[in-house]
Design a protein around this motif. Structure first.
Motif, PDB file in Angstrom:
ATOM      1  N   ILE A 184     -33.011 107.541 -20.167  1.00  9.35           N
ATOM      2  CA  ILE A 184     -31.743 108.245 -20.674  1.00  9.35           C
ATOM      3  C   ILE A 184     -31.157 107.377 -21.633  1.00  9.35           C
ATOM      4  CG2 ILE A 184     -31.526 109.487 -18.593  1.00  9.35           C
ATOM      5  CD1 ILE A 184     -29.733 107.108 -17.675  1.00  9.35           C
ATOM      6  N   ILE A 185     -30.157 107.982 -22.240  1.00  9.36           N
ATOM      7  CA  ILE A 185     -28.956 107.197 -23.164  1.00  9.36           C
ATOM      8  C   ILE A 185     -27.998 106.695 -22.362  1.00  9.36           C
ATOM      9  CG2 ILE A 185     -27.477 107.545 -24.956  1.00  9.36           C
ATOM     10  CD1 ILE A 185     -29.120 109.883 -26.142  1.00  9.36           C
ATOM     11  N   GLY A 186     -27.723 105.484 -22.669  1.00 11.56           N
ATOM     12  CA  GLY A 186     -26.466 104.744 -21.869  1.00 11.56           C
ATOM     13  C   GLY A 186     -26.525 103.449 -22.147  1.00 11.56           C
ATOM     14  N   THR A 187     -25.697 102.708 -21.260  1.00  9.93           N
ATOM     15  CA  THR A 187     -25.417 101.216 -21.480  1.00  9.93           C
ATOM     16  C   THR A 187     -26.555 100.585 -20.326  1.00  9.93           C
ATOM     17  OG1 THR A 187     -23.094 101.542 -22.050  1.00  9.93           O
ATOM     18  CG2 THR A 187     -23.764  99.342 -21.228  1.00  9.93           C
ATOM     19  N   PHE A 188     -27.232  99.610 -20.798  1.00 11.45           N
ATOM     20  CA  PHE A 188     -28.297  98.861 -20.148  1.00 11.45           C
ATOM     21  C   PHE A 188     -27.510  97.582 -19.252  1.00 11.45           C
ATOM     22  CE2 PHE A 188     -31.041  95.225 -19.949  1.00 11.45           C
ATOM     23  CZ  PHE A 188     -32.101  95.677 -19.253  1.00 11.45           C
ATOM     24  N   TYR A 189     -27.826  97.698 -17.996  1.00 15.20           N
ATOM     25  CA  TYR A 189     -27.183  96.486 -17.196  1.00 15.20           C
ATOM     26  C   TYR A 189     -28.332  95.852 -16.546  1.00 15.20           C
ATOM     27  CZ  TYR A 189     -22.584  98.112 -18.370  1.00 15.20           C
ATOM     28  OH  TYR A 189     -21.450  98.525 -18.834  1.00 15.20           O
ATOM     29  N   ARG A 190     -28.508  94.601 -16.498  1.00 11.89           N
ATOM     30  CA  ARG A 190     -29.519  93.770 -15.709  1.00 11.89           C
ATOM     31  C   ARG A 190     -29.494  93.472 -14.250  1.00 11.89           C
ATOM     32  NH1 ARG A 190     -32.245  88.749 -18.878  1.00 11.89           N
ATOM     33  NH2 ARG A 190     -33.675  89.254 -17.244  1.00 11.89           N
ATOM     34  N   LYS A 191     -28.186  93.826 -14.000  1.00 13.75           N
ATOM     35  CA  LYS A 191     -27.897  93.418 -12.464  1.00 13.75           C
ATOM     36  C   LYS A 191     -27.032  94.532 -12.036  1.00 13.75           C
ATOM     37  CE  LYS A 191     -25.614  89.411 -14.510  1.00 13.75           C
ATOM     38  NZ  LYS A 191     -24.926  88.094 -14.139  1.00 13.75           N
ATOM     39  N   PRO A 192     -26.672  94.734 -10.655  1.00 17.55           N
ATOM     40  CA  PRO A 192     -26.007  95.976  -9.800  1.00 17.55           C
ATOM     41  C   PRO A 192     -24.320  95.728  -9.949  1.00 17.55           C
ATOM     42  CG  PRO A 192     -27.148  94.433  -8.214  1.00 17.55           C
ATOM     43  CD  PRO A 192     -27.678  94.013  -9.578  1.00 17.55           C
ATOM     44  N   SER A 193     -24.118  94.605 -10.098  1.00 15.35           N
ATOM     45  CA  SER A 193     -22.802  94.246 -10.259  1.00 15.35           C
ATOM     46  C   SER A 193     -22.499  92.851 -11.001  1.00 15.35           C
ATOM     47  CB  SER A 193     -21.962  94.258  -9.065  1.00 15.35           C
ATOM     48  OG  SER A 193     -22.410  93.472  -8.185  1.00 15.35           O
ATOM     49  N   PRO A 194     -21.326  92.643 -11.797  1.00 14.03           N
ATOM     50  CA  PRO A 194     -21.198  91.237 -12.343  1.00 14.03           C
ATOM     51  C   PRO A 194     -21.385  90.037 -11.461  1.00 14.03           C
ATOM     52  CG  PRO A 194     -19.429  92.757 -12.885  1.00 14.03           C
ATOM     53  CD  PRO A 194     -20.155  93.378 -11.771  1.00 14.03           C
ATOM     54  N   ILE A 254     -28.774 101.888 -15.844  1.00  5.90           N
ATOM     55  CA  ILE A 254     -28.568 102.339 -17.151  1.00  5.90           C
ATOM     56  C   ILE A 254     -27.027 103.423 -16.941  1.00  5.90           C
ATOM     57  CG2 ILE A 254     -28.813 104.088 -19.153  1.00  5.90           C
ATOM     58  CD1 ILE A 254     -31.521 102.915 -19.130  1.00  5.90           C
ATOM     59  N   GLU A 255     -25.949 103.009 -17.386  1.00 10.52           N
ATOM     60  CA  GLU A 255     -24.627 103.742 -17.024  1.00 10.52           C
ATOM     61  C   GLU A 255     -24.602 104.758 -17.909  1.00 10.52           C
ATOM     62  OE1 GLU A 255     -20.718 104.813 -18.092  1.00 10.52           O
ATOM     63  OE2 GLU A 255     -21.278 103.153 -19.129  1.00 10.52           O
ATOM     64  N   SER A 314     -25.581  94.798 -20.930  1.00  6.47           N
ATOM     65  CA  SER A 314     -24.373  95.436 -21.533  1.00  6.47           C
ATOM     66  C   SER A 314     -24.851  95.937 -22.745  1.00  6.47           C
ATOM     67  CB  SER A 314     -23.075  94.582 -21.481  1.00  6.47           C
ATOM     68  OG  SER A 314     -23.051  93.977 -20.216  1.00  6.47           O
ATOM     69  N   SER A 315     -25.819  96.257 -23.471  1.00  7.69           N
ATOM     70  CA  SER A 315     -26.359  96.721 -24.607  1.00  7.69           C
ATOM     71  C   SER A 315     -26.297  98.344 -24.557  1.00  7.69           C
ATOM     72  CB  SER A 315     -27.464  96.262 -25.229  1.00  7.69           C
ATOM     73  OG  SER A 315     -27.188  95.094 -25.452  1.00  7.69           O
ATOM     74  N   PRO A 316     -25.880  99.207 -25.467  1.00  8.88           N
ATOM     75  CA  PRO A 316     -26.225 100.418 -25.504  1.00  8.88           C
ATOM     76  C   PRO A 316     -27.806 100.616 -25.789  1.00  8.88           C
ATOM     77  CG  PRO A 316     -25.112 100.071 -27.477  1.00  8.88           C
ATOM     78  CD  PRO A 316     -25.325  98.804 -26.657  1.00  8.88           C
ATOM     79  N   VAL A 317     -28.277 101.544 -25.027  1.00 11.62           N
ATOM     80  CA  VAL A 317     -29.787 102.118 -25.212  1.00 11.62           C
ATOM     81  C   VAL A 317     -30.025 103.554 -25.475  1.00 11.62           C
ATOM     82  CG1 VAL A 317     -30.619 100.236 -23.812  1.00 11.62           C
ATOM     83  CG2 VAL A 317     -30.074 102.373 -22.751  1.00 11.62           C
ATOM     84  N   GLU A 318     -31.068 103.883 -26.346  1.00  4.92           N
ATOM     85  CA  GLU A 318     -31.390 105.442 -26.639  1.00  4.92           C
ATOM     86  C   GLU A 318     -32.474 105.729 -25.657  1.00  4.92           C
ATOM     87  OE1 GLU A 318     -29.941 107.096 -29.090  1.00  4.92           O
ATOM     88  OE2 GLU A 318     -28.736 105.386 -29.467  1.00  4.92           O
ATOM     89  N   LEU A 349     -37.513  98.885 -22.791  1.00  2.00           N
ATOM     90  CA  LEU A 349     -36.683  97.861 -22.201  1.00  2.00           C
ATOM     91  C   LEU A 349     -37.516  96.509 -21.774  1.00  2.00           C
ATOM     92  CD1 LEU A 349     -35.056 100.647 -19.745  1.00  2.00           C
ATOM     93  CD2 LEU A 349     -34.269  99.771 -21.967  1.00  2.00           C
ATOM     94  N   PHE A 350     -38.644  96.659 -21.207  1.00  2.00           N
ATOM     95  CA  PHE A 350     -39.388  95.501 -20.871  1.00  2.00           C
ATOM     96  C   PHE A 350     -40.666  95.610 -20.932  1.00  2.00           C
ATOM     97  CE2 PHE A 350     -35.970  96.380 -17.432  1.00  2.00           C
ATOM     98  CZ  PHE A 350     -35.368  95.250 -17.391  1.00  2.00           C
TER      99      PHE A 350
END
Length: 158
Positions: free
Chosen positions: A87-97, A118-119, A143-147, A152-153
Motif C-alpha cells: 500500500i501507499i503510506g508512511t513506513f514505520y519500523r516499530k509498533p510505537s516510538p 505502514i500508516e 517514518s518515510s513515505p512509501v509507494e 522495503l527489505f
C-alpha cells in the motif's frame, strides 16, 4: 483508468520487450516507449472545461513520466527476495516510538511475521512477511513515505 492500472501496464510493457505501445480510449491516450536505458510514458487526458457556459473544445493535458526500464527492483544478487509495500503510506519500523524495531539486519523471519507497519489514512497496517529467511538489508528509512510496490527489505531465503 486509475494509476495502479497504468503502473501495471508500464511494468507489463517493460517486461515484454516491446519498443512502443499505444493505448487509446474515449478520454485518455497512453503511449509507452521503451529504449535501451529507460522507459518513457506519455499520458494525454481530456480535462473538463472549467466554465460550462463556454462552447469550446476540451483542453488536453500531457504528462511525460520517465520510468526505469529495470522493473525488477531486486538487488543485483538474484538469491535475495524483495519484500515490497502492498500500500501507499508512511513506513514505520516499530509498533510505537518506545518499542524496539520489528526486525533488524540479520533477524530471522518466518511467513506471517510482522516486519513493519505502514500508516495510511490514520490506520496502522501491520505488514507480514510472505517469505521465510534472514533480513539482509532495510531499504527504507523509518517514518518515510512509501509507494505501492516499493521495495522495503531484502531477505535471504537460504
Amino acid at each position: 483508468m486509475d494509476i495502479k492500472e497504468i503502473q501495471n501496464l508500464i511494468k507489463f510493457v517493460a517486461k515484454s520487450g516491446a519498443s512502443e505501445v499505444k493505448l487509446e480510449m474515449e478520454d485518455i491516450k497512453i503511449t509507452i516507449r521503451t529504449g535501451s536505458d529507460k522507459t518513457e510514458t506519455t499520458i494525454v487526458q481530456a480535462a473538463p472545461i472549467p466554465n460550462m457556459h463556454q462552447a469550446a473544445a476540451p483542453v488536453a493535458t500531457q504528462i511525460t513520466v520517465p520510468v526505469d526500464s529495470n522493473v525488477n527492483t531486486e538487488s543485483n544478487e538474484s538469491k535475495y527476495i524483495t519484500v515490497k509495500s502492498p500500500i501507499i503510506g508512511t513506513f514505520y519500523r516499530k509498533p510505537s516510538p518506545d518499542k524496539p524495531n520489528f526486525v533488524e539486519v540479520g533477524t530471522a523471519i518466518n511467513v506471517g511475521d510482522t516486519v513493519c507497519v505502514i500508516e495510511a489514512m490514520k490506520l496502522f497496517n501491520e505488514i507480514e512477511s510472505e517469505v521465510s529467511g534472514k533480513i539482509v538489508k532495510v531499504l527504507v528509512d523509518d517514518s518515510s513515505p512509501v509507494e505501492f510496490d516499493q521495495p522495503l527489505f531484502l531477505v535471504d531465503p537460504s
